[in-house]
Design an enzyme around this catalytic site. Structure first.
Site, PDB file in Angstrom:
ATOM      1  N   LYS A 174     130.563   8.006  51.112  1.00  0.00           N
ATOM      2  CA  LYS A 174     130.675   7.868  49.651  1.00  0.00           C
ATOM      3  C   LYS A 174     131.620   8.942  49.138  1.00  0.00           C
ATOM      4  CE  LYS A 174     128.668   8.849  45.263  1.00  0.00           C
ATOM      5  NZ  LYS A 174     129.934   9.452  44.869  1.00  0.00           N
ATOM      6  N   GLU A 249     125.896  20.985  53.147  1.00  0.00           N
ATOM      7  CA  GLU A 249     126.916  22.034  52.977  1.00  0.00           C
ATOM      8  C   GLU A 249     127.047  22.240  51.480  1.00  0.00           C
ATOM      9  OE1 GLU A 249     128.190  23.836  55.133  1.00  0.00           O
ATOM     10  OE2 GLU A 249     127.714  22.749  56.954  1.00  0.00           O
ATOM     11  N   CYS A 283     134.370  25.904  48.204  1.00  0.00           N
ATOM     12  CA  CYS A 283     132.980  26.336  48.397  1.00  0.00           C
ATOM     13  C   CYS A 283     132.936  27.790  48.854  1.00  0.00           C
ATOM     14  CB  CYS A 283     132.283  25.439  49.400  1.00  0.00           C
ATOM     15  SG  CYS A 283     133.151  25.332  50.952  1.00  0.00           S
ATOM     16  N   GLU A 382     127.596  29.749  40.506  1.00  0.00           N
ATOM     17  CA  GLU A 382     128.786  29.241  41.184  1.00  0.00           C
ATOM     18  C   GLU A 382     129.623  28.505  40.144  1.00  0.00           C
ATOM     19  OE1 GLU A 382     128.647  25.856  43.740  1.00  0.00           O
ATOM     20  OE2 GLU A 382     130.292  26.618  44.941  1.00  0.00           O
TER      21      GLU A 382
HETATM   22  P1  NDP Z   1     127.779  17.354  43.334  1.00  0.00           P
HETATM   23  O1  NDP Z   1     126.589  17.872  44.040  1.00  0.00           O
HETATM   24  O2  NDP Z   1     127.701  17.052  41.895  1.00  0.00           O
HETATM   25  O3  NDP Z   1     128.283  15.982  44.021  1.00  0.00           O
HETATM   26  C1  NDP Z   1     128.474  15.876  45.412  1.00  0.00           C
HETATM   27  C2  NDP Z   1     128.411  14.406  45.800  1.00  0.00           C
HETATM   28  O4  NDP Z   1     127.084  13.929  45.605  1.00  0.00           O
HETATM   29  C3  NDP Z   1     129.320  13.500  44.964  1.00  0.00           C
HETATM   30  O5  NDP Z   1     129.844  12.466  45.758  1.00  0.00           O
HETATM   31  C4  NDP Z   1     128.331  12.949  43.946  1.00  0.00           C
HETATM   32  O6  NDP Z   1     128.753  11.742  43.369  1.00  0.00           O
HETATM   33  C5  NDP Z   1     127.115  12.740  44.823  1.00  0.00           C
HETATM   34  N1  NDP Z   1     125.863  12.586  44.098  1.00  0.00           N
HETATM   35  C6  NDP Z   1     125.577  12.880  42.809  1.00  0.00           C
HETATM   36  N2  NDP Z   1     124.290  12.570  42.526  1.00  0.00           N
HETATM   37  C7  NDP Z   1     123.756  12.077  43.665  1.00  0.00           C
HETATM   38  C8  NDP Z   1     122.456  11.596  44.021  1.00  0.00           C
HETATM   39  N3  NDP Z   1     121.451  11.561  43.151  1.00  0.00           N
HETATM   40  N4  NDP Z   1     122.247  11.187  45.295  1.00  0.00           N
HETATM   41  C9  NDP Z   1     123.252  11.236  46.202  1.00  0.00           C
HETATM   42  N5  NDP Z   1     124.495  11.660  45.920  1.00  0.00           N
HETATM   43  C10 NDP Z   1     124.755  12.086  44.677  1.00  0.00           C
HETATM   44  O7  NDP Z   1     128.920  18.379  43.654  1.00  0.00           O
HETATM   45  P2  NDP Z   1     130.332  18.505  42.952  1.00  0.00           P
HETATM   46  O8  NDP Z   1     131.030  17.197  43.010  1.00  0.00           O
HETATM   47  O9  NDP Z   1     130.181  19.193  41.657  1.00  0.00           O
HETATM   48  O10 NDP Z   1     131.069  19.462  44.022  1.00  0.00           O
HETATM   49  C11 NDP Z   1     131.044  20.805  43.975  1.00  0.00           C
HETATM   50  C12 NDP Z   1     129.988  21.387  44.897  1.00  0.00           C
HETATM   51  O11 NDP Z   1     130.285  21.111  46.260  1.00  0.00           O
HETATM   52  C13 NDP Z   1     129.955  22.876  44.772  1.00  0.00           C
HETATM   53  O12 NDP Z   1     128.658  23.370  44.691  1.00  0.00           O
HETATM   54  C14 NDP Z   1     130.629  23.334  46.046  1.00  0.00           C
HETATM   55  O13 NDP Z   1     130.343  24.627  46.441  1.00  0.00           O
HETATM   56  C15 NDP Z   1     130.173  22.311  47.017  1.00  0.00           C
HETATM   57  N6  NDP Z   1     131.033  22.310  48.197  1.00  0.00           N
HETATM   58  C16 NDP Z   1     130.546  22.816  49.380  1.00  0.00           C
HETATM   59  C17 NDP Z   1     131.341  22.860  50.511  1.00  0.00           C
HETATM   60  C18 NDP Z   1     130.797  23.340  51.826  1.00  0.00           C
HETATM   61  O14 NDP Z   1     131.343  22.938  52.860  1.00  0.00           O
HETATM   62  N7  NDP Z   1     129.780  24.191  51.868  1.00  0.00           N
HETATM   63  C19 NDP Z   1     132.731  22.413  50.471  1.00  0.00           C
HETATM   64  C20 NDP Z   1     133.137  21.935  49.182  1.00  0.00           C
HETATM   65  C21 NDP Z   1     132.298  21.884  48.100  1.00  0.00           C
HETATM   66  P3  NDP Z   1     129.618  11.794  42.019  1.00  0.00           P
HETATM   67  O15 NDP Z   1     130.809  12.647  42.287  1.00  0.00           O
HETATM   68  O16 NDP Z   1     129.969  10.388  41.837  1.00  0.00           O
HETATM   69  O17 NDP Z   1     128.712  12.363  40.971  1.00  0.00           O
END
Ligand code: NDP
Length: 490
Positions: A174, A249, A283, A382
């Site tokens: 996704k 992650e 991240c 963050e």
């Molecule tokens: P989110 O947690 O908002 O979203 C991550 C993914 O989860 C998106 O595809 C989102 O869809 C989806 N999602 C949202 N709601 C649900 C649900 N109820 N069930 C399942 N999936 C869902 O993160 P952000 O998009 O804001 O990304 C930033 C975050 O990612 C930061 O905290 C960052 O640190 C972390 N990150 C971590 C990394 C690592 O390797 N440790 C690397 C890069 C980022 P949608 O976008 O459609 O809402």
């Protein structure tokens, strides 16, 4: 006419019933239409992945043949790297100088995992029962739900798709609703590489219902999630339905400690890389800078001077160093936290505003805030933005205490030329990745991930492939004697 992207389900490029507009972060204007996967699309994709898992066209391939397909995917990705990088830049605002380098490097991840496909080994176990031959098989864990956030979608998908396919699993990815273009386009390469239909499916849609349905789907055995801690909690609750395996992650509030014996020019560049590359939307962003008292003022003025020279502008221009933030939502949050941090006592040393001439789109100046303590909003939350919190410390013990005063534990940077101190810090600092006299270096060979609010499990490295397998213990009785007393456990 806006470009229309499609999802990839069961080997076919298909529209969803509805679509939504994707926004160019450099202008704030819609530029393309994305499929909005609903629960029915998710069900179709998962059902296809489940069927493909047991189909001989996939399950009958030798591990070496699976590896060859991954190699081919890596080669195709390398050929198309520039076109994909341009799409990522257009859809997320990440500067082309970074996306070009990063996308080309992702090919190495697919090759690395391809090379591991025929090195997944079981074991022969020396049990204390002479007539028994016991061995351990490693089998694919099943259908994998891979959920990625909007930054570096191609990369974050690669560290899930690569090991999953090497292990013989099938995948439904996704993409985030923000910036999904490069991942949807990447499906063309999966198709060309020759994976059987249903082995890789790529969809996009909103967190709820798309992500929600995918991570609670009864046919999913393994969830690989990258995102924020709040969403991760939903995902863990969803996984409880099927008791699926989960890796998470998540984010960070990573400390960078600079000691008075460090090479300050080197530290200055690495700090810039840690927080202002990708406009801080990383991240591992080194968002908390902890500087030893005696060099604090010198380093802050070096940083302020360098920050003033960062080239902000059109992300598709190779000369640009910092582009916009990916979404209006991110931009709003960053501005709010800068304001609340100043109210709480932080001193704005650089940036803090929309850069002049960049009122369209979601631009923010590289920002430095000097914080009197670790309880200021910008040093706790963050932000995922180009905002650096700076704090001073006196002794090594103070530095470690500040560094570890956070719920996150993803990455840490240590700058010192004292080897003994470096080793003490490596042991004491709370993080899954520690960089000494460098920052933001990655490789497919190295496991990556954190603990606490930064997640569970690791991506990258040999072990990450094992996380997509499950062990099966096999007992073979070689004795010709009749079965002994059935009422005693053997
Ligand atoms: P989110 O947690 O908002 O979203 C991550 C993914 O989860 C998106 O595809 C989102 O869809 C989806 N999602 C949202 N709601 C649900 C649900 N109820 N069930 C399942 N999936 C869902 O993160 P952000 O998009 O804001 O990304 C930033 C975050 O990612 C930061 O905290 C960052 O640190 C972390 N990150 C971590 C990394 C690592 O390797 N440790 C690397 C890069 C980022 P949608 O976008 O459609 O809402």
């Amino acid at each position: 006419m806006m470009r229309r992207f499609r999802q990839y389900i069961d080997g076919e490029f298909v529209d969803a019933a509805r679509s939504f507009e994707s926004i160019d972060p450099a202008t704030g204007d819609a530029w393309s239409l994305m499929p909005e996967a609903d629960a029915a699309d998710v069900d179709r994709a998962v059902t296809a992945a489940h069927r493909a898992l047991h189909d001989l066209s996939w399950s009958g391939l030798t591990p070496t043949a699976r590896g060859r397909l991954l190699y081919r995917l890596g080669d195709l990705l390398e050929e198309q790297a520039q076109a994909l990088a341009e799409l990522e830049t257009r859809d997320t605002g990440k500067v082309i100088r970074e996306t070009s380098a990063q996308v080309a490097y992702i090919a190495e991840y697919y090759r690395y995992f391809g090379g591991l496909a025929d090195k997944i080994e079981g074991a022969h176990l020396a049990v204390d029962k002479p007539d028994m031959e016991v061995y351990l098989r490693r089998e694919p864990i099943g259908v994998v739900a891979a959920v990625v956030p909007w930054n570096s979608q191609l990369f974050l998908a690669a560290v899930k798709i690569g090991p999953a396919l090497a292990a013989g699993c099938t995948v439904v990815v996704k993409a985030s609703e923000d910036g999904p273009a490069p991942l949807l386009e990447f499906a063309q390469l999966v198709d060309q590489a020759g994976f059987p239909p249903g082995v890789v499916n790529i969809i996009t849609g909103f967190g709820d219902p798309c992500g929600q349905r995918l991570t609670s789907h009864p046919l999913v055995s393994r969830i690989a999630f990258t995102g924020g801690p709040e969403t991760a909690r939903h995902v863990v609750r969803n996984s409880a339905e099927n008791l699926s395996h989960v890796t998470l992650e998540l984010g960070g509030k990573s400390p960078v400690l600079v000691f008075d014996d460090a090479d300050l020019d080197n530290a200055c560049n690495a700090i810039i890389a840690g927080i202002f590359a990708a406009s801080g939307q990383s991240c591992v962003a080194g968002s908390r800078l902890l500087v030893q008292n005696s060099i604090h003022d010198t380093l802050v003025s070096m940083l302020s001077e360098r920050v003033g020279k960062i080239k902000i502008g059109d992300p598709s221009d190779p000369a640009t160093e910092m582009g916009p933030l990916a979404t209006a939502r991110q931009h709003r949050k960053a501005v709010e936290v800068i304001q609340s941090s100043v109210k709480a006592g932080a001193v704005l040393t650089a940036g803090g505003k929309v850069p002049p001439g960049h009122e369209r789109g979601f631009y923010l100046e590289p920002t430095i805030l000097q914080c009197p303590n670790n309880d200021i909003p910008c040093s706790r939350e963050e932000l995922f933005a180009p905002v650096l919190s700076v704090m001073r410390f006196d002794t090594e013990a103070d530095g470690i205490a500040f560094a570890n005063d956070t719920c996150f534990a993803l990455a840490a940077g240590i700058f010192t030329n004292d080897l003994r101190r470096a080793h003490r810090l490596i042991r004491s600092v709370k993080a899954g990745v520690v960089w000494v006299n460098t920052y933001r270096a990655i490789s497919p060979v190295v496991p990556f991930g954190g603990f606490g609010w930064s997640g569970l499990g690791r991506e990258g490295g040999r072990e990450s492939v094992m996380e997509y397998t499950r062990p099966k213990a096999v007992w073979i009785n070689s004795s010709t004697c009749p079965f002994p007393d059935p009422f005693i456990m053997r």
